[in-house]
Design a protein around this motif. Structure first.
Motif, mmCIF file in Angstrom:
data_model
loop_
_atom_site.group_PDB
_atom_site.id
_atom_site.type_symbol
_atom_site.label_atom_id
_atom_site.label_comp_id
_atom_site.label_asym_id
_atom_site.label_seq_id
_atom_site.Cartn_x
_atom_site.Cartn_y
_atom_site.Cartn_z
ATOM 1 N N HIS A 71 44.875 36.919 42.419
ATOM 2 C CA HIS A 71 44.004 38.043 42.047
ATOM 3 C C HIS A 71 42.749 37.525 41.342
ATOM 4 C CE1 HIS A 71 46.583 41.299 43.195
ATOM 5 N NE2 HIS A 71 47.531 41.033 42.309
ATOM 6 N N ASP B 19 49.595 46.999 43.838
ATOM 7 C CA ASP B 19 48.487 46.403 44.580
ATOM 8 C C ASP B 19 48.201 47.128 45.893
ATOM 9 O OD1 ASP B 19 47.899 44.413 42.717
ATOM 10 O OD2 ASP B 19 49.460 43.097 43.495
ATOM 11 N N SER C 235 42.947 43.027 45.461
ATOM 12 C CA SER C 235 44.271 43.631 45.294
ATOM 13 C C SER C 235 45.288 43.038 46.259
ATOM 14 C CB SER C 235 44.175 45.153 45.496
ATOM 15 O OG SER C 235 43.389 45.754 44.494
ATOM 16 N N GLY D 185 45.807 49.581 45.183
ATOM 17 C CA GLY D 185 44.525 48.939 44.919
ATOM 18 C C GLY D 185 43.784 48.577 46.192
#
Length: 265
Positions: free
Chosen positions: A61, A185, A129, A188
């Motif tokens: 990330h 995630d 993400s 995201g």
């Protein structure tokens, strides 16, 4: 620009190197039968490797965010792979390890703090993400490679079972983290493409997304269906259900051991 990152900001932390060393020692003990109780060696190896994968998940990330425009990443210590630098050590390390100990479930953790305002472009936000769970996918491929390459001749069964259980954790982590649930995630990835109104409506639920997933998985029917899916995916990667089960059985060395999990021959 990444030129603002100091060399010390990228130096691998002794904490991370220590975790890798402990993991290697556990793997060696599982391979050689050095430990009187093989389950202890499996526990040390799998737990250490799981923490290593969590660190790499968060590093992915951070590194992607750095190259996308957030030059504050270096000063926060995220590039050193030191888990103590995460914004929520409880969520990033402690809870995921507890989930593994309690139920053999590779639930994802969180999180590095990324200054999203520095990053322009929806694709960049989505890629940041996605980078974490993609690391779990890569880790799963590495763990399962000896199985689907049929390269396990001479590998002790204890180590084989441990590797199978570790692969299960990585597959579950990747699959769960890609769920489009606020706080994970997967959400995201799609969030930059949602309207401002929808994002504002879903924002309050983000702190509870992980707990909600954990709660849903406690429903027996959902749990059975989920692990049936995991076993099917592992089967495609060459791992039999009994191998990951025996790995988990060994990992929980403090519980009653299944005599059906032979350790030699």
């Amino acid at each position: 620009m990444t030129t603002a990152i100091r060399r010390s900001d990228r130096r691998i932390s002794p904490v991370f190197l220590g975790i890798v060393a402990v993991t290697a020692a556990g793997g060696w003990a599982a391979w050689t039968g050095f430990a009187d109780n093989p389950g202890v060696a499996v526990f040390v190896f799998v737990t250490g490797a799981w923490i290593v994968s969590l660190c790499l998940h968060e590093y992915a990330h951070a590194r992607t965010a750095l190259h996308s425009g957030d030059i504050s990443i270096g000063a926060k210590g995220y590039l050193t792979l030191n888990p103590l630098k995460y914004t929520h050590a409880l969520l990033s390390i402690i809870l995921p390890v507890l989930f593994v100990i309690m139920g053999g479930l590779g639930l994802p953790g969180g999180a590095v703090f990324i200054e999203r305002g520095r990053i322009q472009g929806r694709w960049k936000h989505s890629l940041i993400s996605a980078a974490g769970p993609l690391t779990n996918v890569l880790f799963a491929i590495v763990c399962t490679a000896p199985f689907w390459l049929d390269a396990l001749d001479g590998v002790p069964l204890v180590f084989r079972y441990a590797l199978a259980f570790l692969a299960l954790l990585q597959v579950t982590a990747a699959l769960l983290n890609f769920l489009p649930v606020p706080g994970l995630d997967g959400y995201g990835v799609i969030e930059p493409w949602l309207s401002y109104k929808i994002r504002r409506q879903l924002e309050p639920f983000a702190p509870f997304g992980l707990l909600a997933v954990f709660g849903v998985l406690w429903i027996p029917e959902v749990n059975v269906a989920f692990f049936d899916l995991i076993d099917s995916l592992l089967g495609l990667l060459g791992i039999e259900e009994f191998e990951s089960y025996c790995g988990q059985n060994l990992y929980r060395f403090w519980a009653e051991q299944n005599p059906g999990c032979r350790l030699s021959g």
